[in-house]
Scaffold this motif. Sequence first.
Motif, PDB file in Angstrom:
ATOM      1  N   LEU A 118      11.213 -11.076  15.446  1.00  0.00           N
ATOM      2  CA  LEU A 118      11.484 -12.433  14.995  1.00  0.00           C
ATOM      3  C   LEU A 118      10.176 -13.066  14.515  1.00  0.00           C
ATOM      4  O   LEU A 118       9.124 -12.882  15.130  1.00  0.00           O
ATOM      5  CB  LEU A 118      12.096 -13.270  16.119  1.00  0.00           C
ATOM      6  CG  LEU A 118      13.345 -12.688  16.793  1.00  0.00           C
ATOM      7  CD1 LEU A 118      13.936 -13.690  17.777  1.00  0.00           C
ATOM      8  CD2 LEU A 118      14.393 -12.270  15.765  1.00  0.00           C
ATOM      9  N   ASN A 119      10.266 -13.780  13.420  1.00  0.00           N
ATOM     10  CA  ASN A 119       9.087 -14.359  12.778  1.00  0.00           C
ATOM     11  C   ASN A 119       8.196 -15.124  13.769  1.00  0.00           C
ATOM     12  O   ASN A 119       7.005 -14.853  13.873  1.00  0.00           O
ATOM     13  CB  ASN A 119       9.585 -15.271  11.634  1.00  0.00           C
ATOM     14  CG  ASN A 119       8.477 -16.030  10.945  1.00  0.00           C
ATOM     15  OD1 ASN A 119       7.696 -16.721  11.586  1.00  0.00           O
ATOM     16  ND2 ASN A 119       8.389 -15.916   9.638  1.00  0.00           N
TER      17      ASN A 119
ATOM     18  N   GLN B 124       2.916 -14.133  19.750  1.00  0.00           N
ATOM     19  CA  GLN B 124       2.170 -13.017  20.344  1.00  0.00           C
ATOM     20  C   GLN B 124       0.711 -13.005  19.880  1.00  0.00           C
ATOM     21  O   GLN B 124      -0.170 -12.562  20.596  1.00  0.00           O
ATOM     22  CB  GLN B 124       2.804 -11.684  19.940  1.00  0.00           C
ATOM     23  CG  GLN B 124       4.164 -11.433  20.530  1.00  0.00           C
ATOM     24  CD  GLN B 124       4.073 -10.945  21.966  1.00  0.00           C
ATOM     25  OE1 GLN B 124       3.206 -10.160  22.298  1.00  0.00           O
ATOM     26  NE2 GLN B 124       4.945 -11.452  22.810  1.00  0.00           N
ATOM     27  N   LEU B 125       0.500 -13.466  18.643  1.00  0.00           N
ATOM     28  CA  LEU B 125      -0.851 -13.406  18.071  1.00  0.00           C
ATOM     29  C   LEU B 125      -1.697 -14.615  18.445  1.00  0.00           C
ATOM     30  O   LEU B 125      -2.894 -14.643  18.195  1.00  0.00           O
ATOM     31  CB  LEU B 125      -0.762 -13.337  16.542  1.00  0.00           C
ATOM     32  CG  LEU B 125      -0.137 -12.077  15.948  1.00  0.00           C
ATOM     33  CD1 LEU B 125       0.150 -12.287  14.476  1.00  0.00           C
ATOM     34  CD2 LEU B 125      -1.055 -10.878  16.142  1.00  0.00           C
ATOM     35  N   LYS B 126      -1.055 -15.611  19.037  1.00  0.00           N
ATOM     36  CA  LYS B 126      -1.712 -16.895  19.270  1.00  0.00           C
ATOM     37  C   LYS B 126      -3.046 -16.733  20.015  1.00  0.00           C
ATOM     38  O   LYS B 126      -4.067 -17.281  19.598  1.00  0.00           O
ATOM     39  CB  LYS B 126      -0.781 -17.805  20.067  1.00  0.00           C
ATOM     40  CG  LYS B 126      -1.116 -19.256  19.949  1.00  0.00           C
ATOM     41  CD  LYS B 126       0.008 -20.074  20.560  1.00  0.00           C
ATOM     42  CE  LYS B 126      -0.421 -21.532  20.678  1.00  0.00           C
ATOM     43  NZ  LYS B 126       0.572 -22.293  21.435  1.00  0.00           N
ATOM     44  N   GLY B 127      -3.012 -15.950  21.082  1.00  0.00           N
ATOM     45  CA  GLY B 127      -4.214 -15.762  21.878  1.00  0.00           C
ATOM     46  C   GLY B 127      -5.349 -15.138  21.078  1.00  0.00           C
ATOM     47  O   GLY B 127      -6.529 -15.317  21.402  1.00  0.00           O
ATOM     48  N   LEU B 128      -5.006 -14.409  20.019  1.00  0.00           N
ATOM     49  CA  LEU B 128      -6.028 -13.748  19.213  1.00  0.00           C
ATOM     50  C   LEU B 128      -6.537 -14.659  18.098  1.00  0.00           C
ATOM     51  O   LEU B 128      -7.465 -14.314  17.369  1.00  0.00           O
ATOM     52  CB  LEU B 128      -5.463 -12.462  18.593  1.00  0.00           C
ATOM     53  CG  LEU B 128      -4.921 -11.429  19.587  1.00  0.00           C
ATOM     54  CD1 LEU B 128      -4.185 -10.306  18.865  1.00  0.00           C
ATOM     55  CD2 LEU B 128      -6.059 -10.847  20.419  1.00  0.00           C
ATOM     56  N   GLY B 129      -5.883 -15.812  17.937  1.00  0.00           N
ATOM     57  CA  GLY B 129      -6.324 -16.756  16.919  1.00  0.00           C
ATOM     58  C   GLY B 129      -5.737 -16.504  15.541  1.00  0.00           C
ATOM     59  O   GLY B 129      -6.277 -16.981  14.539  1.00  0.00           O
TER      60      GLY B 129
ATOM     61  N   HIS C 258      -1.938 -15.859  12.986  1.00  0.00           N
ATOM     62  CA  HIS C 258      -0.488 -16.034  12.878  1.00  0.00           C
ATOM     63  C   HIS C 258       0.008 -15.404  11.586  1.00  0.00           C
ATOM     64  O   HIS C 258      -0.790 -14.989  10.752  1.00  0.00           O
ATOM     65  CB  HIS C 258      -0.101 -17.514  12.945  1.00  0.00           C
ATOM     66  CG  HIS C 258      -0.548 -18.333  11.761  1.00  0.00           C
ATOM     67  ND1 HIS C 258      -1.876 -18.699  11.554  1.00  0.00           N
ATOM     68  CD2 HIS C 258       0.147 -18.857  10.721  1.00  0.00           C
ATOM     69  CE1 HIS C 258      -1.962 -19.404  10.438  1.00  0.00           C
ATOM     70  NE2 HIS C 258      -0.751 -19.514   9.903  1.00  0.00           N
ATOM     71  N   PHE C 259       1.346 -15.325  11.477  1.00  0.00           N
ATOM     72  CA  PHE C 259       1.988 -14.844  10.253  1.00  0.00           C
ATOM     73  C   PHE C 259       2.370 -16.098   9.479  1.00  0.00           C
ATOM     74  O   PHE C 259       3.144 -16.920   9.961  1.00  0.00           O
ATOM     75  CB  PHE C 259       3.208 -13.993  10.619  1.00  0.00           C
ATOM     76  CG  PHE C 259       3.986 -13.469   9.437  1.00  0.00           C
ATOM     77  CD1 PHE C 259       3.363 -12.756   8.424  1.00  0.00           C
ATOM     78  CD2 PHE C 259       5.359 -13.666   9.356  1.00  0.00           C
ATOM     79  CE1 PHE C 259       4.085 -12.269   7.341  1.00  0.00           C
ATOM     80  CE2 PHE C 259       6.094 -13.177   8.283  1.00  0.00           C
ATOM     81  CZ  PHE C 259       5.454 -12.477   7.276  1.00  0.00           C
TER      82      PHE C 259
ATOM     83  N   VAL D  27       2.263  -6.540   7.860  1.00  0.00           N
ATOM     84  CA  VAL D  27       2.082  -7.932   7.443  1.00  0.00           C
ATOM     85  C   VAL D  27       0.615  -8.313   7.546  1.00  0.00           C
ATOM     86  O   VAL D  27      -0.113  -7.808   8.396  1.00  0.00           O
ATOM     87  CB  VAL D  27       2.926  -8.913   8.296  1.00  0.00           C
ATOM     88  CG1 VAL D  27       4.406  -8.626   8.136  1.00  0.00           C
ATOM     89  CG2 VAL D  27       2.534  -8.859   9.769  1.00  0.00           C
ATOM     90  N   ARG D  28       0.181  -9.202   6.670  1.00  0.00           N
ATOM     91  CA  ARG D  28      -1.185  -9.709   6.741  1.00  0.00           C
ATOM     92  C   ARG D  28      -1.243 -10.857   7.742  1.00  0.00           C
ATOM     93  O   ARG D  28      -0.330 -11.683   7.802  1.00  0.00           O
ATOM     94  CB  ARG D  28      -1.624 -10.232   5.372  1.00  0.00           C
ATOM     95  CG  ARG D  28      -1.755  -9.157   4.333  1.00  0.00           C
ATOM     96  CD  ARG D  28      -2.443  -9.683   3.085  1.00  0.00           C
ATOM     97  NE  ARG D  28      -2.250  -8.765   1.983  1.00  0.00           N
ATOM     98  CZ  ARG D  28      -2.912  -7.607   1.876  1.00  0.00           C
ATOM     99  NH1 ARG D  28      -3.811  -7.259   2.784  1.00  0.00           N
ATOM    100  NH2 ARG D  28      -2.675  -6.796   0.861  1.00  0.00           N
ATOM    101  N   LEU D  29      -2.325 -10.883   8.497  1.00  0.00           N
ATOM    102  CA  LEU D  29      -2.474 -11.927   9.507  1.00  0.00           C
ATOM    103  C   LEU D  29      -3.401 -13.017   8.987  1.00  0.00           C
ATOM    104  O   LEU D  29      -4.395 -12.738   8.324  1.00  0.00           O
ATOM    105  CB  LEU D  29      -3.042 -11.328  10.790  1.00  0.00           C
ATOM    106  CG  LEU D  29      -2.237 -10.139  11.324  1.00  0.00           C
ATOM    107  CD1 LEU D  29      -2.859  -9.601  12.602  1.00  0.00           C
ATOM    108  CD2 LEU D  29      -0.786 -10.544  11.568  1.00  0.00           C
ATOM    109  N   THR D  30      -3.042 -14.242   9.262  1.00  0.00           N
ATOM    110  CA  THR D  30      -3.827 -15.387   8.800  1.00  0.00           C
ATOM    111  C   THR D  30      -4.496 -16.035  10.006  1.00  0.00           C
ATOM    112  O   THR D  30      -3.854 -16.201  11.057  1.00  0.00           O
ATOM    113  CB  THR D  30      -2.896 -16.413   8.110  1.00  0.00           C
ATOM    114  OG1 THR D  30      -2.207 -15.745   7.058  1.00  0.00           O
ATOM    115  CG2 THR D  30      -3.679 -17.588   7.547  1.00  0.00           C
TER     116      THR D  30
END
Lengths: 479, 386
Positions: A116-117, A123-128, A130-131, A212-215
Amino acid sequence: MVPPSADKPLLDDLQTLLGDRARAEDFELGLYGKDGSVLEGRPAIVCLPINSEEVRCIVNICGDHKRPFIARGSGTGLSGGAVPVGDPVVIATAKMNRIIEVDLDNRIAWVEPGVLNLDLSTQLKGLGFHFAPDPSSQQVCSIGGNVANNSGGPHCLAYGVTSAHVAAIEVVLPDGSITVLGDLTAEPSGYDLRGLFIGSEGTMGVATKIAVRLTQNPPEVRTLLLDFSDVRDGAAAVSAIIAQGLIPAALEMMDHRAIEVVEAFVNAGYPTEADAVLLVELDGLAGGVENGVEVVRRVAEAHHVGEVRLAADEAERALLWKGRKNAFGAVARIKPDYYLHDTVVPRGKLVEVLEKVYRIADAHNLIAINVFHAGDGNLHPILAYDSREPGVLERVHAAGRAIITASIEAGGVLSGEHGIGLEKRDYMGMLFTEHDMATQDLVREAFDPEGLANPLKILPSGSRCSDSFGQHVPEGAWV
Amino acid sequence: MKKVAVKLGIDSEDLASCVSCGLCLPHCPTYRVTQEESASPRGRIALMRQAESTGLIDQTFVDFMDACIQCRGCETACPAGVPFGSMMETTREALTQQTSYQSWWRRWGYRVLGCPNILTIGSRALAVLQRLKLLPSKLALPKIPLMQAPLVPSGEDVWLFTGCVMDVWMRDTHRATQRVIEAAGAGVRFPDKKAACCGALHVHAGLGEEARRLARRTMSAFPGDAPILVDSAGCGAQMKEYGHLLNTSDAHKFSQRVLDVHEWLVNHLDELPAAHANPPRIAIQDPCHLRHVQQAHDPVRVVLARYADPVILDDEGLCCGAGGAYSALYPDTAAAVRERKIESINRAQVHEVASANPGCLLHLQAGGVRVRHPLEIVDDLMRKDI
Ligand SMILES: Cc1cc2nc3c(=O)[nH]c(=O)nc-3n(C[C@H](O)[C@H](O)[C@H](O)COP(=O)(O)OP(=O)(O)OC[C@H]3O[C@@H](n4cnc5c(N)ncnc54)[C@H](O)[C@@H]3O)c2cc1C
Ligand code: SF4
Ligand code: SF4
């Protein structure tokens, strides 16, 4: 339930592959017949694969039986793309929901299509990171669905839509082979088949893995709510903000009725007496953001803004967005059904087209509600109605057609982000010539010569001679 | 599969109000662990529509309906305001009345909840078996008390509802609640045996008649108009809905007297002993029937914050999987749902969790979580010397 005899050998093959994850129970089939649009069909069989290999085998089995197949993500599409017509096998990707790999060095994540988007960004939040594409349905729509519809969202004004955020896709092609389109380098060589696949709405195969590319999350974010006592002032402010050379991260508009239903759901203090509000978000480095806030404030004041409300903290910001992102669903508080258009018009024509939309709705005795991505001129006029009222569907269709005509006459296009699917297929002729469509069909045929991948979608039937399916959106598909 | 005729009798406006947007799906625990449309709110509503329009159901329909936890997380998430909880209750009551949906042993189990004497005897028997190590460990029961001293009233300012299983297994929680209420300056009285069970599980099981009987009986145990405080989120939610369930003016009046104990305490905070300097970090698990049904989860935070540093879990109030009788009927799904909750608790990095509902407490404890009722924690901390 015993399946119709024609389906029995197909079901047997699929069950040999998937066991009880190939289903044909009467009650369950009905659950995979609809998406978020007003169309409904019915699958012959539903498959719930858990990996690429299973998808490949399902597509092969469908090929053997000459049976169409259709990929389904979360079923939130708004144009009937995932609505099964022509007795297909539904391939539901929901169980393929693993984030396979996060590669921060290259800012890429490989994910399965059923992720899910919003789950990915959480999940990526802690790494700084997002999609970036954030459809209003982001809490539930799948990344596979985003790719298939080349979906957008409020923040795509500054960041670009899905195609700008997908590097490569593993695809099961309609002939049952598996391949990777695109690669992780910045400038892939050869034809951009990845770009062709994105937005193809499941008609060129099934995406089984997506890179996907991460921003990076912006260091500073400011969110403003501006209210106007005249919707025309709001719309004019939109163009004026962009004319200042400022590209906000998001620039959304809601009209009076939208504000009312949204506020009833979130209690975020949306001004229910306003004629329109703009939700403006600025992000980036602190200095630039503060400057942007001042620019927006100045422009808004020049356009007779009522109050300029700056979200004080993350909680207030989240609440304002929660309102915006739940707007379509909240419309059901007025009427139980809605039919939503997705036309894009030049920003300078927003006021003109909006006024036409209200007039068209009035003339057809319908309620129009507008909540949309104003920054890129992507209108979402919602016609709210109750399908149990006799004769109402005819009025809804007539009004819809009139809205599309008005948008195209203003120099706009049919769909900004929701895709063509089944619902807007028959409007394609308003924008493209026969020749254009026949050419598009040739591209499709190159991927899917047998016509088994999500048939009857995007292109009107008849644009390709080999089309053996029905002529129109099937009788009874409108609910 | 064999079809049988059924009329669910769901209000047609309610049924029409779902626009199939799917925004509720990620907030549904059973969808989260199965990713199946049939285990989602949108799917369940579509099934109800199919059943209503054809007038026929089969066993798959019954199985799909039975697998809903009735946590009502979907209601909070739904922008269209679809009243899912009452639609599911109506469905289950119709199934109970018109089909053989609830087996004799399930009916018997629910019946016992309203009989305090049988419950006490049964519980003592279990306690003995437990001490003789004759109970299978996979039942994951808490340590069941053999004998319990009665609760002692201390005044007539407020009532404290005691309930069925909670009173038999967790009376010490009531004692802690009583001490906190008393510290806030009020005297506590307890109802007699007529208030033996609120009937929540009966409503959820579709045993409407039995639920209404228990509701009437419970109401008769609380004369006067003192507030009725409840320290079990599930019972509180149910008692607040008596008005809707019985639709009499007495029932509406009664429901208005019902408060979750934390709702009452937030207005008496100043009377409690002073706060501490180094509050421990405690994660709060919002019971569904506090957050999604009563919308009274904030008071727990406020009360706990006087003595602790409350940490909000990051799963937006997703159910823990307990669901009243659910964890006993669907142990695998319940455990899979709990696993998500435990992951969220682990991310919160706390030593202890607070949960204001006995069902959640037992279910989380069985999963190895260190968890107590918020008022047991408060009771402990407020009596500690600074
Ligand atoms: C409340 C609400 C708000 C919305 N807001 C926005 C918005 O702001 N912007 C926007 O762009 N859209 C929006 N949408 C539309 C919709 O959410 C998006 O189009 C979304 O990307 C669809 O994802 P899905 O997983 O639900 O796909 P589905 O509806 O299941 O499928 C959509 C299409 O994708 C195809 N497909 C799905 N998975 C695959 C796959 N793995 N491989 C190949 N084809 C596949 C299907 O065949 C179908 O044609 C909104 C919808 C709702 C209900
Ligand atoms: S129950 Fe509400 S949130 Fe869920 S699909 Fe229906 S309208 Fe949308
Ligand atoms: S009540 Fe809970 S389990 Fe049942 S459909 Fe709603 S969210 Fe899912």
